[in-house]
Every structure is written in structure tokens, then in C-alpha cells.
Design an enzyme around this catalytic site. Structure first.
Site: not given
Ligand SMILES: NC(=O)c1ccc[n+]([C@@H]2O[C@H](COP(=O)([O-])OP(=O)(O)OC[C@H]3O[C@@H](n4cnc5c(N)ncnc54)[C@H](OP(=O)(O)O)[C@@H]3O)[C@@H](O)[C@H]2O)c1
Length: 294
Positions: A94, A170, A239
């Protein structure tokens, strides 16, 4: 296929094992070499370097974050210098939309192919070959990578010919999941302080209007209250929200809820939640309500 696999963390270890089970020739590399041992026992080749993992038809990266991916691609003896012309870099980490765009441009410039293929599903799904793969890239390359996606996932969704679109999907998905965790935590704090049994409450929700995996998984995790060992570590969740906000800023899309959730991760990390699962933000409302300890 002959495939390299770089990044044998919680997710990568199961994904690489499923590639082996499906009959692919897999060469594995991890910064901490000891983590490769179980895969070598299952028939994987050990790569002594990133370069060594780049000798096949494709190399898959499943690394923590942008910094890690940037390192293995552009370091001395990295992917960009060693992947054959026409071979594919499949990025399942990711990462930011911006890095995905740069990877796409740079791989194309040197005659390699780049596919973004981030995944949904926790380590148990990775181990079971049950991930959902969100793929984007040149359609011929995406088709060629099909057998690899079949080995790691239960379903592949091709969202675009432009790789960065898969990363955007995502990140948007993880924003949604984090929002569910926060709202579940608030609802559970409310009913919990009011004397309702939280387990029964989640059972009620997930067998009626909220009968979907994300409420089941995270409702269960919050009620159990066992946030370590982490399946998806809180710093990685933080994150992802920051990367979703970076994409939102670039596209000029206000996301007030994402800002709120970002702050919840900051609170969790500031209070020592570095090693917790990201679902531990779901306990913060109970702490705020005075019914749980930090
Ligand atoms: N866990 C989940 O539920 C989940 C689900 C979907 C997607 N993801 C995403 O998948 C990716 C991997 O997640 P994970 O849970 O498997 O993470 P993880 O268990 O923390 O593993 C991270 C991997 O990245 C490597 N790494 C980290 N920094 C590095 C660096 N600077 N240089 C080289 N290698 C580096 C680690 O190597 P070492 O072993 O040497 O530390 C390890 O192989 C992340 O982008 C995450 O957001 C995770």
C-alpha cells in the site's frame, strides 16, 4: 511462472507460500534474511540480493511503505537496474499514488512493465490465498500476471489501465475501514457504558443490518480487546490515512472524516500503541468514556 518476491512480512510470507503451492518458481528476498527460512523449506529459492530476485518474468514487492519500495527499486543493485526488459514489477504494497505514478513512468522508460496490485485482506487471508487483488496497468501485462493473482487471491478486480488508480482505490478502502473502526468503537463505548453486553451487541449488528466482513472482523477485534500481536500494525494504518489525505489534497477533495481518523491514529501512537493492531483506535472511545484503561 518464474517470479521473485521481495518483502516477507506478515502479508508477504503467506502470499509467497501460495505462489509456491500454485506451482510457480519463486525466488524470495527479505531485508531480514531469517524470515525466508520457512519458504525455503517449502521449495523457494533464496535470493542473496534484490538483484537476484529480479531474474524471472516478474518480481512482486510487498513492503511496508514508500520508503521501503523506493529503496529496493532505486538502490544500487535495485529492481530498476536488474529486471529484464519486458519483465513486470508487480507492486502489492500500500503505497502513495505519487510513488505509483513515478514507478509507472520509470519502469516504462527502461522498457519494463509495471502493475499496481494492492490487496485487501489481513494476514490470515493472505495465508489462505483469499485476498482481493485490485489491479491496474497495461491490459496485456495484467492478463499475463493473472496466474499470480489467482494464486494469492480469491478475486481480482481490474480497475484501470493507469496503475496509480489501483493505489487510490486501496487507500480509499482503508480510509473506509478505519472510519468503520472509529464508529464501531464509539457505538460500543455508548452501549457498553449504558450496560449493554458488547459481544451480544456486535452479534446483533452483524447478523442484521451490518452483516458484512468488515463489521464482523473489527467488531470482534474491538470487543476481544486483544490488539497485540498486530495483524495490521497501527503505524501502517496511520500511513494509509495520511496517504489517502495526500491523494485528497492533490485532487482537492475535502475529507473531514479522514482528518479525524488520522488524529485518532496519532492519539493511539502517542499513547504507546506502536505495536498494536490498527483496530486499537476502536478502543479509544471507551478510554475517553472512562470505561477502559489506555
Ligand atoms: N497486514 C495487513 O493486514 C495488510 C493488508 C493489506 C495490505 N497491507 C500492506 O502490505 C504491506 C506490507 O504489510 P505487512 O503487514 O506485511 O507489513 P510488515 O509485516 O511490517 O512487513 C513489512 C515488510 O517490509 C520490509 N521492509 C520494511 N522497511 C524496509 C526497508 N526500508 N527496506 C527493505 N525492506 C523493508 C520488512 O522487512 P524486514 O522483515 O526486514 O523488517 C518486511 O518484509 C504494507 O504496505 C501494508 O500497508 C497490509
Amino acid at each position: 511462472m518464474n517470479v521473485g518476491f521481495i518483502g516477507l512480512g506478515r502479508m508477504g510470507i503467506g502470499m509467497a507460500a501460495n505462489l509456491l503451492k500454485a506451482g510457480h518458481r519463486v525466488t524470495v528476498y527479505n531485508r531480514t534474511p531469517a524470515k525466508a527460512a520457512p519458504l525455503i523449506a517449502q521449495g523457494a529459492n533464496a535470493a542473496a540480493s534484490v538483484a537476484h530476485a529480479c531474474q524471472g518474468d516478474a518480481v512482486i514487492t510487498m513492503l511496508a511503505d514508500d520508503e521501503a519500495v523506493d529503496g529496493v527499486v532505486w538502490q544500487d543493485d535495485g529492481i530498476i537496474d536488474h529486471l529484464s526488459p519486458g519483465a513486470m514489477h508487480i507492486s502489492s504494497s500500500t503505497i502513495s499514488v505519487a510513488l505509483s505514478q513515478r514507478l509507472s513512468e520509470e519502469h516504462t522508460r527502461v522498457g519494463q512493465r509495471f502493475i499496481a496490485a494492492p490487496v485487501f485482506g489481513r494476514p490470515e487471508a493472505a495465508a489462505a490465498g483469499k485476498l482481493f487483488v485490485v489491479a491496474a496497468g497495461d491490459p496485456v501485462a495484467v492478463q499475463a500476471a493473472g496466474p499470480l493473482f489467482e494464486a494469492i487471491g480469491q478475486k481480482t478486480f481490474v480497475v484501470s489501465e493507469t496503475p496509480k488508480a489501483a493505489n487510490l482505490v486501496k487507500l480509499s478502502g482503508n480510509f473506509l475501514i478505519a472510519s468503520v473502526i472509529e464508529s464501531l468503537g464509539e457505538a460500543l463505548a455508548l452501549v457498553g457504558k449504558g450496560g449493554v453486553d458488547p459481544r451480544q451487541y456486535v452479534e446483533f449488528l452483524t447478523s442484521t443490518l451490518f452483516n458484512v466482513p468488515v463489521y464482523k472482523t473489527y467488531g470482534g477485534l474491538i470487543v476481544d480487546g486483544t490488539f497485540e500481536p498486530a495483524g495490521f500494525a497501527a503505524p501502517l494504518g496511520y500511513k494509509d490515512i495520511r496517504l489517502a489525505l495526500a491523494a485528497a489534497e492533490e485532487l482537492r477533495v475535502p475529507m473531514p472524516l479522514a482528518n479525524l481518523v488520522r488524529d485518532r491514529f496519532m492519539t493511539l501512537l502517542a499513547r504507546g500503541g506502536e505495536h498494536s493492531d490498527w483496530s486499537a483506535i476502536g478502543r479509544l472511545p471507551a478510554v475517553d468514556a472512562g470505561i477502559a484503561k489506555n
